[in-house]
Design a protein around this motif. Structure first.
Motif, short mmCIF file in Angstrom:
data_model
loop_
_atom_site.label_atom_id
_atom_site.label_comp_id
_atom_site.label_asym_id
_atom_site.label_seq_id
_atom_site.Cartn_x
_atom_site.Cartn_y
_atom_site.Cartn_z
N MET A 368 0.83 -1.20 0.00
CA MET A 368 0.00 0.00 0.00
C MET A 368 0.87 1.26 0.00
O MET A 368 1.89 1.31 0.69
CB MET A 368 -0.92 0.00 1.23
N ARG A 369 0.43 2.23 -0.75
CA ARG A 369 1.20 3.48 -0.84
C ARG A 369 1.30 4.17 0.52
O ARG A 369 2.34 4.76 0.85
CB ARG A 369 0.54 4.43 -1.87
N HIS A 370 0.26 4.09 1.32
CA HIS A 370 0.29 4.76 2.62
C HIS A 370 1.11 4.01 3.65
O HIS A 370 1.24 4.46 4.79
CB HIS A 370 -1.13 4.98 3.14
N HIS A 371 1.68 2.86 3.27
CA HIS A 371 2.57 2.13 4.16
C HIS A 371 4.03 2.52 3.98
O HIS A 371 4.88 2.02 4.71
CB HIS A 371 2.41 0.62 3.95
N PHE A 372 4.33 3.38 3.01
CA PHE A 372 5.70 3.84 2.85
C PHE A 372 6.07 4.70 4.05
O PHE A 372 5.34 5.61 4.43
CB PHE A 372 5.85 4.67 1.58
N MET A 373 7.20 4.41 4.66
CA MET A 373 7.61 5.17 5.83
C MET A 373 9.13 5.31 5.83
O MET A 373 9.81 4.93 4.87
CB MET A 373 7.12 4.51 7.12
N GLY A 374 9.66 5.86 6.90
CA GLY A 374 11.10 6.10 6.96
C GLY A 374 11.42 7.51 6.50
O GLY A 374 10.55 8.30 6.12
N THR A 375 12.70 7.84 6.52
CA THR A 375 13.15 9.18 6.16
C THR A 375 13.93 9.22 4.86
O THR A 375 14.48 10.26 4.52
CB THR A 375 14.03 9.75 7.28
N GLN A 376 13.97 8.10 4.12
CA GLN A 376 14.77 8.10 2.91
C GLN A 376 14.25 7.06 1.93
O GLN A 376 13.52 6.14 2.29
CB GLN A 376 16.23 7.78 3.23
N ALA A 377 14.62 7.24 0.67
CA ALA A 377 14.41 6.25 -0.38
C ALA A 377 15.76 6.02 -1.05
O ALA A 377 16.46 6.98 -1.39
CB ALA A 377 13.37 6.72 -1.39
N LEU A 378 16.14 4.77 -1.23
CA LEU A 378 17.44 4.42 -1.79
C LEU A 378 17.30 3.96 -3.22
O LEU A 378 16.36 3.23 -3.57
CB LEU A 378 18.10 3.31 -0.96
N LYS A 379 18.25 4.37 -4.07
CA LYS A 379 18.38 3.83 -5.42
C LYS A 379 19.55 2.86 -5.41
O LYS A 379 20.66 3.20 -5.03
CB LYS A 379 18.60 4.94 -6.44
N VAL A 380 19.27 1.63 -5.83
CA VAL A 380 20.25 0.56 -5.77
C VAL A 380 20.70 0.22 -7.19
O VAL A 380 19.88 -0.15 -8.04
CB VAL A 380 19.67 -0.69 -5.08
N PHE A 381 22.02 0.35 -7.46
CA PHE A 381 22.61 0.06 -8.76
C PHE A 381 23.60 -1.09 -8.62
O PHE A 381 24.02 -1.45 -7.51
CB PHE A 381 23.35 1.27 -9.32
N ALA A 382 23.97 -1.65 -9.76
CA ALA A 382 25.05 -2.63 -9.76
C ALA A 382 26.37 -1.92 -9.53
O ALA A 382 26.55 -0.74 -9.87
CB ALA A 382 25.08 -3.38 -11.09
N ALA A 383 27.33 -2.61 -8.91
CA ALA A 383 28.63 -2.01 -8.63
C ALA A 383 29.31 -1.59 -9.92
O ALA A 383 29.24 -2.30 -10.95
CB ALA A 383 29.50 -3.00 -7.86
N LYS A 384 29.98 -0.46 -9.89
CA LYS A 384 30.62 0.07 -11.07
C LYS A 384 31.75 -0.86 -11.53
O LYS A 384 32.58 -1.31 -10.74
CB LYS A 384 31.19 1.46 -10.76
N GLY A 385 31.75 -1.14 -12.84
CA GLY A 385 32.80 -1.97 -13.42
C GLY A 385 32.56 -3.45 -13.31
O GLY A 385 33.35 -4.24 -13.85
N ASP A 386 31.51 -3.89 -12.64
CA ASP A 386 31.23 -5.32 -12.49
C ASP A 386 30.14 -5.70 -13.50
O ASP A 386 28.94 -5.51 -13.26
CB ASP A 386 30.78 -5.61 -11.06
N GLU A 387 30.55 -6.26 -14.63
CA GLU A 387 29.60 -6.60 -15.69
C GLU A 387 28.67 -7.73 -15.26
O GLU A 387 27.49 -7.75 -15.62
CB GLU A 387 30.36 -6.98 -16.96
N HIS A 388 29.20 -8.70 -14.52
CA HIS A 388 28.35 -9.82 -14.08
C HIS A 388 27.25 -9.31 -13.15
O HIS A 388 26.09 -9.75 -13.25
CB HIS A 388 29.21 -10.86 -13.38
N ALA A 389 27.60 -8.39 -12.24
CA ALA A 389 26.59 -7.82 -11.35
C ALA A 389 25.56 -7.01 -12.13
O ALA A 389 24.36 -7.05 -11.83
CB ALA A 389 27.25 -6.95 -10.29
N ALA A 390 26.02 -6.28 -13.15
CA ALA A 390 25.11 -5.47 -13.96
C ALA A 390 24.10 -6.35 -14.69
O ALA A 390 22.90 -6.05 -14.75
CB ALA A 390 25.90 -4.62 -14.95
N VAL A 391 24.57 -7.47 -15.26
CA VAL A 391 23.67 -8.38 -15.98
C VAL A 391 22.68 -9.02 -15.02
O VAL A 391 21.47 -9.11 -15.30
CB VAL A 391 24.50 -9.45 -16.73
#
Length: 747
Positions: A368-391
């Motif tokens: 539910m949208r009204h269940h979002f809480m906390g003080t932050q939202a994180l964007k999670v990416f693959a580690a830079k330079g790690d092609e296997h992690a990116a795939v």
């Protein structure tokens, strides 16, 4: 408005890791201000070009200061009476002063601009000033990692100049990649058809300066600016602005720049799949910087103030104890559960440290949208330079997107932080892909409420006309404009600065300039930040009137008096006929409440809430004021004997209620005698704090102005709160160390 370093921020996308990271560029900016004779001239009642230009320069510098920018700023003045620059030789580059070399902007620069910089009676060549600025940038940028060099010129183009070296200046601007902006007191149109004399009178009005036609010298300056800006960049004319337009944009303080901090770890799914990731805070609540300090009011120095915390027992001697003898205690009802530092350390939630583990997957509709809480939202990416992690991460993101599902994740920032449970949503953009993590609530975080359904009551079902009116109102207040397949948000919250920060910066700057003055009022542009857009207000007026007609307000009439608990639960078998009952007035009927029933009959002034008991007893017909007031006085003395702030406050409440009742029931002398006796007991010694509270609340004797029965004059009532001075003979005896018996005799 693109001004100096305000636009020096772009996104860098790594194709391997599909990561978007904000890169903060370091810049060197030179502010070139014309202080010549013509800048200070203006008709009466009109701000001069110099005043407007100085306001702009101040706004830019203060934005840099409060944004904690790392950009270096220099200030060059041309048209000064003196000459101070590295190129000045003979008659070359005269009346040009480098007022401030490249360095971080600070409050000293703001004060110098505000108080010290004035116009002069001299003039200087604007192109010479431009050369001095270019030389300053090149010489003082050696060894610095400046990604951009920029010059902003503030002038009215009234000073004569020599264009012999104009082509050389343009060439050097291109070679050194120095960007240039001009700020003028009038709009500049590079369309020749709009030059004076070539167009209608309406176009000629655009070239008026202080109500007059621009001078030939200014026309020559306009052509020079056009040539320079068009030669440097095809869109160079977009970097020519007027003072008025720029002031509107720069009135907003620049936001504090934050360097993105990466959180590297592993995304795990079970025990067999591990993906190297890096997370960034995409949205977080920005707190006010804790820069407040307690300083001495005279010296304004932190070193002159020393804070010392002392713990004392609540006894007559106020015995001091050391910090080693103190532990934490948890208030569990009326009991105190002791917790030592060892207990607190053992109580902490123990886990393995950093964690971003997928617990499972669920449909996105379950979150539910009204269940979002906390003080932050994180964007999670693959580690830079790690092609296997990116795939691997890309496959996970696409699978979640296609199946309309989200990952439920256990997240812990580090070993010291308590773990969270949140949802990771897929996010696919044209230039990057990522997961967006948002914290979800635990059961203690939810607030459950149960309300009766509106559908079961026919009175609450709206008519078609009412539904249509509300639908039209919503459509008229739409904040999104969709025209020609282009969607425009006219109230984009992410572009609105926090008014709290803006007001703080405004007040800090004012106090820095005028430390003894009152703070300025809230500026209109801050008040209007969170108001409804004007076009929306205009569009919805007619629809608001239609809604008011559909949902009319009617007078419900006088509310029926509620019955008391005695009337609801009385025994009707032993009652007399209704003809013999005396009819009580509305004023004597109490509102029914379960609280009154649970309290039962009040027979005396208790110790829990003596003020309320006193009021309830006085409402009884057989109440004796003298007797009830004596009970209240006894309770007041009990509160004083406990010696605590909470008991003092309860005693003050009792005295206030006692005084009000004495006035209403003409028992003035009873209260005045009590207060006089109380003053003799508490004015000196350990109860002095309680008397100070009485003085602060202005609780004095009842004067003849308040009640005719009183024989106390208003002047005597006012003097009553003053401290009584010790008699001279008593003070002398005490000073001479007289016998205790002598002191008792005096008393």
């Amino acid at each position: 408005l693109i001004f100096g370093s305000d636009f020096l921020c772009f996104h860098y996308f790594d194709s391997a890791s599909r990561k978007g990271v904000v890169i903060q560029n370091m810049s060197a900016v030179v502010l070139c201000l014309d202080v010549g004779f013509s800048m200070g001239r203006s008709p009466p009642g009109v701000e001069s070009s110099f005043d407007l230009a100085k306001q702009l320069v101040t706004m830019f510098v203060q934005r840099q200061v409060f944004a904690e920018s790392k950009d270096h700023v220099a200030l060059v003045l041309f048209g000064t009476e003196d000459t101070n620059n590295a190129l000045a030789t003979g008659e070359q580059y005269q009346n040009i002063t480098v007022h401030r070399h490249l360095q971080l902007p600070d409050f000293d620069l703001l004060e110098e601009i505000h108080f010290k910089i004035k116009t002069s009676i001299m003039e200087a060549d604007i192109l010479d000033a431009l050369v001095v600025c270019m030389d300053l940038l090149q010489r003082e940028s050696v060894g610095r990692k400046n990604e951009r060099m920029h010059i902003a010129v503030f002038t009215d183009l009234s000073s004569p100049f020599s264009s012999d070296q104009l082509d050389v200046i343009i060439s050097n601007l291109k070679q050194t990649s120095i960007s240039l902006q001009f700020f003028l007191p009038f709009p500049l149109h590079h369309d020749e058809s709009k030059e004076p004399g070539n167009g209608p009178s309406g176009d000629r009005q655009r070239h008026l300066f202080h109500g007059k036609e621009i001078t030939p010298q200014q026309k020559e300056g306009i052509h020079m600016v056009q040539k320079v800006m068009m030669a440097v960049d095809e869109d160079g004319m977009d970097d020519v602005h007027t003072f008025r337009d720029s002031m509107e944009h720069l009135s907003i303080f620049k936001k504090i720049e934050r360097k993105p901090m990466a959180w590297p770890w592993h995304l795990t799914i079970g025990s067999g799949l591990c993906i190297r990731i890096v997370a960034y805070k995409a949205v977080t609540m920005e707190p006010l910087k804790k820069s407040w300090a307690t300083v001495d009011a005279k010296t304004l120095s932190k070193g002159d103030i020393q804070r010392e915390v002392v713990y004392c027992l609540n006894d007559d001697d106020e015995t001091e104890i050391s910090s080693d003898e103190i532990i934490q205690g948890y208030c569990y009802g009326s009991d105190i559960v002791p917790f030592s530092k060892v207990d607190q350390e053992q109580m902490k939630y123990k886990h393995d440290g950093k964690c971003f583990a997928v617990l499972g997957f669920t449909k996105s509709s379950q979150i539910m949208r009204h269940h979002f809480m906390g003080t932050q939202a994180l964007k999670v990416f693959a580690a830079k330079g790690d092609e296997h992690a990116a795939v691997a991460l890309s496959a996970l993101i696409h699978a979640l997107e296609e199946m309309d599902m989200v990952a439920i994740v256990r997240y812990a920032y580090d070993r010291r932080a308590n773990p969270q449970v949140g949802a990771a949503f897929p996010c696919i953009k044209d230039k990057y892909k990522c997961l967006i993590y948002v914290q979800l609530p635990f059961v203690e975080d939810l607030r459950q409420f149960a309300f009766a359904s509106l559908r079961n009551n026919k009175q609450h079902i709206p008519t078609e006309e009412q539904l249509s009116a509300v639908d039209s109102l919503i459509d008229s207040m739409n904040l999104v404009q969709d025209e020609d397949d282009e969607v425009e948000d006219i109230f984009k919250v992410s572009k609105i600065p926090n008014p709290q920060f803006q007001r703080l910066f405004q007040c800090l700057q004012h106090k820095a300039f005028y430390p003894d003055d009152l703070l300025p009022p809230m500026p209109p542009h801050l008040l209007s930040m969170t108001e409804r857009p004007r076009e929306v207000t205009t569009n919805c007026q007619a629809h608001l009137e239609a809604v008011k007609k559909q949902f009319t307000l009617q007078d419900a009439g006088k509310k029926k008096d509620q019955k008391t608990g005695h009337e609801l639960f009385r025994d009707v078998r032993n009652e007399e006929p209704s003809t013999k009952k005396t009819r009580q007035g509305d004023d004597e009927t109490e509102a029914f409440s379960l609280a009154n029933i649970s309290e039962g009959d009040i027979t005396k002034v208790g110790s829990v809430d003596p003020a309320k008991d006193f009021q309830m007893l006085l409402k009884q017909k057989a109440a004796n004021f003298q007797e009830v007031s004596q009970q209240l006085q006894n309770r007041i003395h009990e509160q004083l004997g406990m010696k605590g702030l909470q008991y003092y406050e309860k005693g003050i409440k009792c005295i206030v209620v006692f005084r009000r009742a004495a006035v209403e029931r003409a028992e003035v002398q009873c209260f005045n005698r009590f207060l006089q006796s109380l003053k003799e007991q508490v004015q000196g010694g350990p109860l002095k704090e309680f008397w100070d509270m009485i003085v602060q609340e202005n609780i004095s004797l009842i004067s003849s102005d308040e009640a005719a029965e009183s024989c106390v004059t208003p002047e005597e009532s006012k003097q009553f709160l003053e401290y009584n001075k010790m008699p001279e003979e008593t003070a002398a005896a005490a000073a001479d160390g007289g016998d205790v018996e002598d002191l008792f005799d005096m008393m």
